[in-house]
Write an enzyme that holds these catalytic residues in place. Sequence first.
Site, PDB file in Angstrom:
ATOM      1  N   ARG A  72      38.738  58.898  53.862  1.00  0.00           N
ATOM      2  CA  ARG A  72      38.975  57.628  54.557  1.00  0.00           C
ATOM      3  C   ARG A  72      40.056  57.806  55.623  1.00  0.00           C
ATOM      4  NH1 ARG A  72      40.366  52.951  50.525  1.00  0.00           N
ATOM      5  NH2 ARG A  72      38.151  53.071  50.013  1.00  0.00           N
ATOM      6  N   ARG A 141      48.112  50.579  52.264  1.00  0.00           N
ATOM      7  CA  ARG A 141      46.862  51.086  52.861  1.00  0.00           C
ATOM      8  C   ARG A 141      46.785  50.744  54.350  1.00  0.00           C
ATOM      9  NH1 ARG A 141      42.979  51.758  48.689  1.00  0.00           N
ATOM     10  NH2 ARG A 141      44.070  52.432  46.828  1.00  0.00           N
ATOM     11  N   LYS A 209      47.815  49.932  44.417  1.00  0.00           N
ATOM     12  CA  LYS A 209      47.651  49.859  45.877  1.00  0.00           C
ATOM     13  C   LYS A 209      48.345  48.631  46.464  1.00  0.00           C
ATOM     14  CE  LYS A 209      43.110  49.653  45.242  1.00  0.00           C
ATOM     15  NZ  LYS A 209      41.661  49.416  45.389  1.00  0.00           N
ATOM     16  N   LYS A 211      48.400  46.125  50.203  1.00  0.00           N
ATOM     17  CA  LYS A 211      47.614  45.863  51.419  1.00  0.00           C
ATOM     18  C   LYS A 211      48.317  44.862  52.336  1.00  0.00           C
ATOM     19  CE  LYS A 211      43.295  47.203  49.369  1.00  0.00           C
ATOM     20  NZ  LYS A 211      41.914  46.872  49.022  1.00  0.00           N
ATOM     21  N   CYS A 430      29.467  46.247  50.286  1.00  0.00           N
ATOM     22  CA  CYS A 430      30.264  47.455  50.039  1.00  0.00           C
ATOM     23  C   CYS A 430      29.315  48.647  49.901  1.00  0.00           C
ATOM     24  CB  CYS A 430      31.084  47.273  48.769  1.00  0.00           C
ATOM     25  SG  CYS A 430      30.081  47.365  47.280  1.00  0.00           S
ATOM     26  N   CYS A 436      29.744  55.340  45.256  1.00  0.00           N
ATOM     27  CA  CYS A 436      30.884  54.768  44.541  1.00  0.00           C
ATOM     28  C   CYS A 436      30.762  54.980  43.030  1.00  0.00           C
ATOM     29  CB  CYS A 436      31.003  53.275  44.836  1.00  0.00           C
ATOM     30  SG  CYS A 436      32.402  52.564  43.955  1.00  0.00           S
ATOM     31  N   CYS A 475      30.147  45.785  42.229  1.00  0.00           N
ATOM     32  CA  CYS A 475      30.952  45.553  41.023  1.00  0.00           C
ATOM     33  C   CYS A 475      32.008  44.506  41.342  1.00  0.00           C
ATOM     34  CB  CYS A 475      31.573  46.874  40.540  1.00  0.00           C
ATOM     35  SG  CYS A 475      33.148  47.279  41.309  1.00  0.00           S
ATOM     36  N   CYS A 479      35.297  44.792  47.074  1.00  0.00           N
ATOM     37  CA  CYS A 479      35.590  45.537  48.306  1.00  0.00           C
ATOM     38  C   CYS A 479      35.056  44.886  49.582  1.00  0.00           C
ATOM     39  CB  CYS A 479      35.065  46.959  48.185  1.00  0.00           C
ATOM     40  SG  CYS A 479      35.858  47.872  46.848  1.00  0.00           S
TER      41      CYS A 479
HETATM   42 FE1  SRM Z   1      37.672  49.054  47.639  1.00  0.00          FE
HETATM   43  C1  SRM Z   1      37.968  50.936  44.798  1.00  0.00           C
HETATM   44  C2  SRM Z   1      35.416  51.083  48.851  1.00  0.00           C
HETATM   45  C3  SRM Z   1      38.078  47.508  50.555  1.00  0.00           C
HETATM   46  C4  SRM Z   1      39.218  46.392  46.014  1.00  0.00           C
HETATM   47  N1  SRM Z   1      36.894  50.752  46.948  1.00  0.00           N
HETATM   48  C5  SRM Z   1      37.171  51.412  45.788  1.00  0.00           C
HETATM   49  C6  SRM Z   1      36.492  52.800  45.774  1.00  0.00           C
HETATM   50  C7  SRM Z   1      37.449  53.784  46.368  1.00  0.00           C
HETATM   51  C8  SRM Z   1      35.944  53.246  44.405  1.00  0.00           C
HETATM   52  C9  SRM Z   1      36.827  54.103  43.545  1.00  0.00           C
HETATM   53  O1  SRM Z   1      38.001  53.753  43.308  1.00  0.00           O
HETATM   54  O2  SRM Z   1      36.322  55.111  43.073  1.00  0.00           O
HETATM   55  C10 SRM Z   1      35.310  52.502  46.745  1.00  0.00           C
HETATM   56  C11 SRM Z   1      34.705  53.695  47.460  1.00  0.00           C
HETATM   57  C12 SRM Z   1      33.236  53.502  47.657  1.00  0.00           C
HETATM   58  C13 SRM Z   1      32.594  54.481  48.571  1.00  0.00           C
HETATM   59  O3  SRM Z   1      31.730  55.245  48.103  1.00  0.00           O
HETATM   60  O4  SRM Z   1      32.905  54.500  49.748  1.00  0.00           O
HETATM   61  C14 SRM Z   1      35.900  51.399  47.591  1.00  0.00           C
HETATM   62  N2  SRM Z   1      36.987  49.342  49.380  1.00  0.00           N
HETATM   63  C15 SRM Z   1      35.976  50.181  49.704  1.00  0.00           C
HETATM   64  C16 SRM Z   1      35.495  49.962  51.128  1.00  0.00           C
HETATM   65  C17 SRM Z   1      34.981  51.220  51.809  1.00  0.00           C
HETATM   66  C18 SRM Z   1      34.407  48.877  51.066  1.00  0.00           C
HETATM   67  C19 SRM Z   1      33.678  48.527  52.326  1.00  0.00           C
HETATM   68  O5  SRM Z   1      32.635  47.887  52.169  1.00  0.00           O
HETATM   69  O6  SRM Z   1      34.095  48.797  53.436  1.00  0.00           O
HETATM   70  C20 SRM Z   1      36.768  49.339  51.725  1.00  0.00           C
HETATM   71  C21 SRM Z   1      37.724  50.357  52.259  1.00  0.00           C
HETATM   72  C22 SRM Z   1      38.867  49.697  52.994  1.00  0.00           C
HETATM   73  C23 SRM Z   1      39.817  50.636  53.662  1.00  0.00           C
HETATM   74  O7  SRM Z   1      39.499  51.136  54.745  1.00  0.00           O
HETATM   75  O8  SRM Z   1      40.916  50.810  53.137  1.00  0.00           O
HETATM   76  C24 SRM Z   1      37.359  48.672  50.493  1.00  0.00           C
HETATM   77  N3  SRM Z   1      38.575  47.300  48.187  1.00  0.00           N
HETATM   78  C25 SRM Z   1      38.508  46.799  49.453  1.00  0.00           C
HETATM   79  C26 SRM Z   1      38.884  45.417  49.450  1.00  0.00           C
HETATM   80  C27 SRM Z   1      38.866  44.488  50.654  1.00  0.00           C
HETATM   81  C28 SRM Z   1      40.148  44.508  51.423  1.00  0.00           C
HETATM   82  O9  SRM Z   1      41.066  45.273  51.123  1.00  0.00           O
HETATM   83  O10 SRM Z   1      40.244  43.730  52.367  1.00  0.00           O
HETATM   84  C29 SRM Z   1      39.205  45.093  48.143  1.00  0.00           C
HETATM   85  C30 SRM Z   1      39.594  43.686  47.620  1.00  0.00           C
HETATM   86  C31 SRM Z   1      40.972  43.295  47.996  1.00  0.00           C
HETATM   87  C32 SRM Z   1      41.960  43.795  46.993  1.00  0.00           C
HETATM   88  O11 SRM Z   1      42.424  44.913  47.135  1.00  0.00           O
HETATM   89  O12 SRM Z   1      42.239  43.061  46.042  1.00  0.00           O
HETATM   90  C33 SRM Z   1      39.016  46.292  47.360  1.00  0.00           C
HETATM   91  N4  SRM Z   1      38.517  48.733  45.732  1.00  0.00           N
HETATM   92  C34 SRM Z   1      39.028  47.558  45.279  1.00  0.00           C
HETATM   93  C35 SRM Z   1      39.362  47.698  43.890  1.00  0.00           C
HETATM   94  C36 SRM Z   1      39.982  46.614  42.976  1.00  0.00           C
HETATM   95  C37 SRM Z   1      41.460  46.628  43.044  1.00  0.00           C
HETATM   96  C38 SRM Z   1      42.074  45.683  42.053  1.00  0.00           C
HETATM   97  O13 SRM Z   1      43.073  45.065  42.372  1.00  0.00           O
HETATM   98  O14 SRM Z   1      41.576  45.564  40.936  1.00  0.00           O
HETATM   99  C39 SRM Z   1      38.988  49.016  43.529  1.00  0.00           C
HETATM  100  C40 SRM Z   1      39.131  49.671  42.140  1.00  0.00           C
HETATM  101  C41 SRM Z   1      40.460  50.275  41.918  1.00  0.00           C
HETATM  102  O15 SRM Z   1      41.348  50.260  42.770  1.00  0.00           O
HETATM  103  O16 SRM Z   1      40.634  50.772  40.818  1.00  0.00           O
HETATM  104  C42 SRM Z   1      38.455  49.632  44.716  1.00  0.00           C
HETATM  105 FE1  SF4 Z   2      32.491  50.406  44.577  1.00  0.00          FE
HETATM  106 FE2  SF4 Z   2      32.817  48.075  43.402  1.00  0.00          FE
HETATM  107 FE3  SF4 Z   2      34.130  48.605  45.639  1.00  0.00          FE
HETATM  108 FE4  SF4 Z   2      31.543  48.217  45.737  1.00  0.00          FE
HETATM  109  S1  SF4 Z   2      33.066  46.683  45.092  1.00  0.00           S
HETATM  110  S2  SF4 Z   2      32.650  49.899  46.708  1.00  0.00           S
HETATM  111  S3  SF4 Z   2      30.837  49.058  43.825  1.00  0.00           S
HETATM  112  S4  SF4 Z   2      34.424  49.622  43.727  1.00  0.00           S
END
Ligand code: SRM
Ligand code: SF4
Length: 559
Positions: A72, A141, A209, A211, A430, A436, A475, A479
């Site tokens: 990333r 981030r 994390k 943000k 996502c 993922c 899930c 994201c």
């Molecule tokens: Fe996310 C974990 C993809 C924005 C909440 N996110 C992941 C992982 C890295 C899975 C993992 O931990 O193994 C995903 C990778 C999937 C893949 O194959 O690419 C993933 N998140 C993404 C992206 C690529 C989704 C997208 O559709 O673009 C976004 C990357 C953003 C970036 O450039 O940094 C992405 N993730 C978000 C957002 C939205 C935002 O930040 O505006 C959220 C919700 C906001 C928040 O943080 O509360 C988000 N991602 C999560 C979470 C849940 C965190 C939590 O508080 O519980 C996880 C799981 C974790 O961290 O354990 C996660």
């Molecule tokens: Fe993976 Fe869940 Fe984030 Fe989708 S919402 S990219 S399934 S961690």
Amino acid sequence: MIETVPQTKVTHNEVIKGANPTLAGTIAQTLANPQVDRFSEDDGQFLKFHGIYQQDDRDLRKVAKKFMFMIRGRLPGGVVPSSLYLVFDRLSADYANNTLRITSRQGFQFHGVVKSGLGKIMKGINDALATTLAACGDVNRNVMAPPTPATSLLVERVQSDAARVSQALLPVTRAYHQIWVEGVELNQSDKTSEDFVDPLYGKTYLPRKFKTAFAIPPLNDVDVFTNCIGFVAIGEGDRLLGYNLLAGGGLGMSHGNKETFPRVADVVGFIKPERIEEVARAIVTIHRDWGDRTNRKHARLKYVLEDHGVEWFRNEVEKRTGLKLESARPFKFTKQGDLFGWHKKTDSNYFLGLYVETGRIKDTDKYQLKTALRLIVEQFQSEMRLTPSQNLILNNVLPVQRDAITRILADHGIPVENQATVIRRASMACPALPTCGLALAEAERSLPDLLTRIEQLLAELNLKDEEIIIRMTGCPNGCARPYMAEIGFVGKAPNKYQIYLGGNESSTRLNRIFKETVKGEDIVTELRPVFARFVQERIGRERFGDWCDRVLLKEAAIV
Ligand code: SRM
Ligand code: SF4
């Protein structure tokens, strides 16, 4: 005297960070060993701080586990200079799956990178003066900022403030550079130095994390309320007066765990622009000192706000900065989303907003967005900006270049007018499967077809031109920010989704659960009577999400 919360039995992540505060782990050794195709579990945690996720191709799991990596890029405000874009384009073709994925936080992701290509991509990104450091991991981030040039005169100023805060919150570990840029074998003290303490993050970094986002009302294109901290620009004409400070937003939750929930940020106060770095650093230290290190599911800053309250939080910010926060200034968001097509900037140049389906820049038979962008950026050196809704902007286009760019796009199957239906333009998904590791259901691969079926239904009900914000995730981690959408689909199990309804156009309100488990093929059947009632019961031009919030979700026992 700064207080910290007592942490009794800390998680495994805390133990390994404490034992290896440079974040080097044994990454360099594994990288240098061609016999192995993967890193250890613990190194997998350190790799995240370097912007890398170890994944496996889930389509192939039944046959064999094929390890691969996601990388990333950290791109504050989504700004990608033309020279950098060309490097990303080439690296994705040479060492990844020949796609670039625009993320929901304005970053780029490479998918399907095999271990032998990892070092080459990382070096290539750094040689192009970009980084992946702290794109993931228990640190701040990618900082979001409004990318669209013509929406406000403040855009460029706010973009540069976002870059300043991004810089101020970077960890200082040398391991990243040593491993990926210099390619040197780390000495023992670099690897495990118990003495190393990051000046901001401390020895064990954050509990989770973090943000940050900047927004300029009335446009909430960054979904500012979903961030740990938000800076909401308050301007007078083209002069920036300061920022309202928001804190404690976040969306991630787990199915069946009521202690986890999405939360919108609180409004904390108003600060002058020159204090943003100091305030951001102070808030990072509040998370560092008060976040829950015993339970990663309860470790985000939002739970600190939830547990201690906004008064306590404001007091803590003031204590740590020595500032007295002023009362927040009035502000109002009315819209989210992007502008599409050609638009004139205030300097008489143009920008082009391009819809990118689920953020994936790729080539297919009829649609060659990746090739077209390469040709355009090579020929015209246009700056690129990535949007928080996974779309892109070609910026600083001279009037004489416009027609040629339109032609190149048309030759590759991409229109600049009517790029996609109103529903698609307002949608996000996502990545989910097959990359993922946490996905419970499909998202990016199934949303386009689902939208086709929803569009057919809307057409039947004379709602064809109705904008409804629809987001889907594989899930409950959230994201693609499904809990802010007018309709959110959240994966629960293979081909099974929760349905959430009731978000609003300005993305200031969480939606609520409507159905607990619906099979993919039954989604349209579930939505049909809801849309039909909406047609009958909406008041004037009332939006679907507002009607759901006002009427449908008030009715008892709908789940
Ligand atoms: Fe996310 C974990 C993809 C924005 C909440 N996110 C992941 C992982 C890295 C899975 C993992 O931990 O193994 C995903 C990778 C999937 C893949 O194959 O690419 C993933 N998140 C993404 C992206 C690529 C989704 C997208 O559709 O673009 C976004 C990357 C953003 C970036 O450039 O940094 C992405 N993730 C978000 C957002 C939205 C935002 O930040 O505006 C959220 C919700 C906001 C928040 O943080 O509360 C988000 N991602 C999560 C979470 C849940 C965190 C939590 O508080 O519980 C996880 C799981 C974790 O961290 O354990 C996660
Ligand atoms: Fe993976 Fe869940 Fe984030 Fe989708 S919402 S990219 S399934 S961690």
